[in-house]
Design a protein around this motif. Structure first.
Motif, PDB file in Angstrom:
ATOM      1  N   LEU A   1      -7.705   8.332   1.444  1.00 59.63           N
ATOM      2  CA  LEU A   1      -7.796   6.981   0.902  1.00 59.63           C
ATOM      3  C   LEU A   1      -6.692   6.096   1.461  1.00 59.63           C
ATOM      4  CD1 LEU A   1      -9.026   4.936  -1.086  1.00 59.63           C
ATOM      5  CD2 LEU A   1      -7.543   5.905  -2.864  1.00 59.63           C
ATOM      6  N   GLN A   2      -5.475   6.634   1.509  1.00 68.68           N
ATOM      7  CA  GLN A   2      -4.368   5.820   2.024  1.00 68.68           C
ATOM      8  C   GLN A   2      -4.542   5.528   3.512  1.00 68.68           C
ATOM      9  OE1 GLN A   2      -0.245   7.350   1.800  1.00 68.68           O
ATOM     10  NE2 GLN A   2       0.292   5.322   1.032  1.00 68.68           N
TER      11      GLN A   2
ATOM     12  N   THR B   1     -12.554   4.170   3.007  1.00 72.59           N
ATOM     13  CA  THR B   1     -11.979   4.106   1.652  1.00 72.59           C
ATOM     14  C   THR B   1     -13.015   4.436   0.573  1.00 72.59           C
ATOM     15  OG1 THR B   1     -12.423   1.723   1.378  1.00 72.59           O
ATOM     16  CG2 THR B   1     -10.314   2.350   2.381  1.00 72.59           C
TER      17      THR B   1
ATOM     18  N   MET C   1     -12.576   7.495  -2.755  1.00 73.26           N
ATOM     19  CA  MET C   1     -12.569   6.858  -4.063  1.00 73.26           C
ATOM     20  C   MET C   1     -13.713   7.371  -4.932  1.00 73.26           C
ATOM     21  SD  MET C   1     -10.292   4.810  -5.308  1.00 73.26           S
ATOM     22  CE  MET C   1     -11.216   3.846  -6.506  1.00 73.26           C
TER      23      MET C   1
ATOM     24  N   GLY D   1      -7.374   5.115   5.063  1.00 74.98           N
ATOM     25  CA  GLY D   1      -8.377   4.056   5.157  1.00 74.98           C
ATOM     26  C   GLY D   1      -7.805   2.690   4.841  1.00 74.98           C
ATOM     27  N   ILE D   2      -6.987   2.606   3.787  1.00 74.59           N
ATOM     28  CA  ILE D   2      -6.414   1.309   3.402  1.00 74.59           C
ATOM     29  C   ILE D   2      -5.454   0.807   4.468  1.00 74.59           C
ATOM     30  CG2 ILE D   2      -5.078   0.080   1.660  1.00 74.59           C
ATOM     31  CD1 ILE D   2      -6.005   2.210  -0.366  1.00 74.59           C
TER      32      ILE D   2
ATOM     33  N   LEU E   1      -6.640  -1.903  -3.471  1.00 72.67           N
ATOM     34  CA  LEU E   1      -8.021  -2.000  -2.982  1.00 72.67           C
ATOM     35  C   LEU E   1      -8.662  -3.352  -3.285  1.00 72.67           C
ATOM     36  CD1 LEU E   1      -9.510   1.553  -3.644  1.00 72.67           C
ATOM     37  CD2 LEU E   1      -9.291   0.413  -1.441  1.00 72.67           C
TER      38      LEU E   1
ATOM     39  N   HIS F   1      -6.279   1.406  -6.899  1.00 71.65           N
ATOM     40  CA  HIS F   1      -7.453   0.532  -6.901  1.00 71.65           C
ATOM     41  C   HIS F   1      -7.084  -0.901  -7.298  1.00 71.65           C
ATOM     42  CE1 HIS F   1     -11.124  -1.214  -8.812  1.00 71.65           C
ATOM     43  NE2 HIS F   1     -11.610  -0.849  -7.647  1.00 71.65           N
TER      44      HIS F   1
ATOM     45  N   THR G   1       0.815  -1.214   0.000  1.00 68.67           N
ATOM     46  CA  THR G   1       0.000   0.000   0.000  1.00 68.67           C
ATOM     47  C   THR G   1       0.844   1.259   0.000  1.00 68.67           C
ATOM     48  OG1 THR G   1      -1.784  -1.120   1.196  1.00 68.67           O
ATOM     49  CG2 THR G   1      -1.762   1.289   1.281  1.00 68.67           C
TER      50      THR G   1
END
Length: 489
Positions: free
Chosen positions: A121-122, A144, A148, A124-125, A253, A249, A92
């Motif tokens: 986003l990062q 996430t 997105m 969340g991942i 993801l 993605h 990631t």
């Protein structure tokens, strides 16, 4: 704050800093985005060193406590990593960093907001892979979805709104199913901590109940993976989202689906997944062959890679269905390998779009004469994708088929057709684009710049490194795989 907390929330530093940078400072915003995205990458390196040093990384904070009848139940903020989650965290932070570098060449409007969404986003991942209980996992999983949606709908291609809404609808459906499953587990086990949930279901076997929960997890994470027929949203995202966003993605993801199936599905309900093994294998086989066939008939390079992702996620499902050490290890290797290869392919797509403004195969030909570096990297990524020995794709596919041949030799034999089809569609697309008669519809184009070569080289080194020395990540996975498969006895 512990090291894992710093890792997970380090992207928030960038988000906050960007609130105070004027929108007009475009060059400063781009440079700052690259520097601040290096923070999670450095933090993940520190986590790796502590993990290899066998230092404890677990963090726990009492969060919510409430009573249900005579029971006192609690939800806690718990972070920890094992070999599987750490490998995906490293993936990631690496792909996230390279994706931001890629975006600095292609994102030309509302840069500040774009990078703020990338930071969210990062975060969340990273939270998804660092969480040590299902409730926290679900919260980060939901985080996430929001960035997105906006990254696709605002900076995507012609059908960006449709792609964004499909993404939210399908993944929202998966989230609803996942939440119902987590709530049921919490009521039954009285906890959402991974180890406690595993222990509860190992000691309290209700086959019917476990089968129902296992199927719910299969459906929830199958949508994320994605499994046919829940795949159309992913194709839209691959084709219409910005290349930098697709790098994350496709590279990361989608791997949340594989992570959930292996760690929660097989980990919590090994006997139930054993009952579902044939179904999972058939779904994997269909994904593999269906995705490969549709990739072969596509006329847009991004569509080829989108259906290729569907096909390769079928290999992950075949590995999971084997339910043995080789199969599970192969599924994890395939997740990491595909992440690196897909990120490289869409990085190169971004460079191609910047030069030709098209990815239609009929408009692309003879690029090897004008852009030998770009053509060479495309060919290298294609060879990795089709499983050339010495690259990560070969190691992952070989290990998966080693596991599935042991359990279901007939399905495994049929599945090898998908590997052959991969060779055909990848070489068809790449060779038609790079060789043949040069078409001047996009004018004279420049080859990759030095700043573009660096990300491609980094990804290629990782792909070859895993292919030549799989134990670079294999030794970190061994204990995790033994723990998952040891639950079923």
């Amino acid at each position: 704050m512990g090291l894992l907390s710093f890792l997970v929330f380090s992207p928030l530093i960038g988000f906050i800093v960007f609130c105070f940078i004027p929108k007009k400072e475009q060059t400063f915003i781009r440079n700052s985005a690259v520097v601040l995205h290096a923070l999670p990458l450095l933090a993940s390196g520190l986590v790796l060193f502590q993990f290899l040093d066998h230092a404890s990384l677990a963090e726990k904070i009492n969060w919510i406590t409430f009573e249900i009848g005579e029971k006192v139940l609690g939800l806690h903020f718990e972070l920890d990593v094992d070999g599987f989650s750490l490998v995906l965290i490293l993936l990631t932070t690496l792909i996230g960093f390279l994706a931001v570098i890629t975006s600095t060449w292609h994102i030309n409007k509302d840069n500040r907001l774009f990078y703020q969404l990338m930071f969210l986003l990062q975060m969340g991942i990273l939270g998804v892979f660092a969480a040590d209980n299902l409730f926290l996992f679900f919260i980060f999983f939901e985080i996430t979805l929001v960035p997105m949606f906006f990254l696709i709908s605002k900076w995507g291609g012609t059908d960006r709104e449709e792609a964004a809404f499909r993404y939210v609808i399908y993944n929202g459906l998966g989230s609803m199913i996942l939440l119902i499953g987590i709530a049921a587990i919490f009521v039954l086990a009285g906890s959402t901590n991974y180890a406690e949930v595993q222990h509860y279901f190992a000691e309290n076997g209700n086959p019917t109940l476990q089968l129902g929960l296992a199927f719910a997890f299969l459906l929830a994470f199958g949508i994320k993976l994605p499994i046919f027929p829940f795949h159309s949203w992913m194709v839209k995202v691959h084709v219409h989202a910005p290349p930098a966003v697709v790098m994350i993605h496709a590279g990361v993801l989608l791997k949340i689906g594989a992570y959930g199936l292996i760690k929660f599905g097989v980990g919590f309900f090994p006997d139930a997944f054993d009952s579902l093994a044939i179904l999972i294998a058939v779904l994997g086989l269909f994904n593999l062959l269906y995705g490969a066939y549709l990739a072969f008939v596509q006329e847009d390079l991004r569509s080829v890679f989108a259906y290729s992702s569907i096909s390769h996620m079928g290999i992950v499902l075949l590995g999971v269905s084997a339910l043995n050490t080789a199969g599970i290890q192969g599924a994890i290797f395939q997740s990491v390998s595909h992440g690196l290869i897909a990120a490289m392919l869409f990085f190169l797509v971004g460079s191609l779009l910047a030069r030709t403004n098209t990815t239609l195969l009929k408009k692309l030909s003879g690029l090897a004469r004008l852009t030998p570096l770009l053509a060479g990297f495309f060919l290298a990524a294609a060879l990795a994708n089709l499983g050339l020995p010495g690259m990560s794709g070969f190691v992952s596919e070989f290990t998966v088929f080693l596991g599935i041949f042991k359990e279901m030799p007939i399905l495994a034999a049929i599945g090898t057709l998908g590997i052959i089809m991969t060779v055909v569609y990848m070489l068809r697309a790449i060779l038609n684009m790079t060789y043949g008669t040069y078409k001047s519809t996009y004018g004279e184009v420049q080859d990759l710049k030095a700043s573009e070569v660096v990300p491609a080289v980094v990804l290629l080194i990782c792909i070859i490194g895993i292919g030549v020395y799989p134990n670079a990540i294999g030794h970190m996975l061994q204990l995790t795989i033994e723990t998952i498969l040891g639950i079923g006895g």
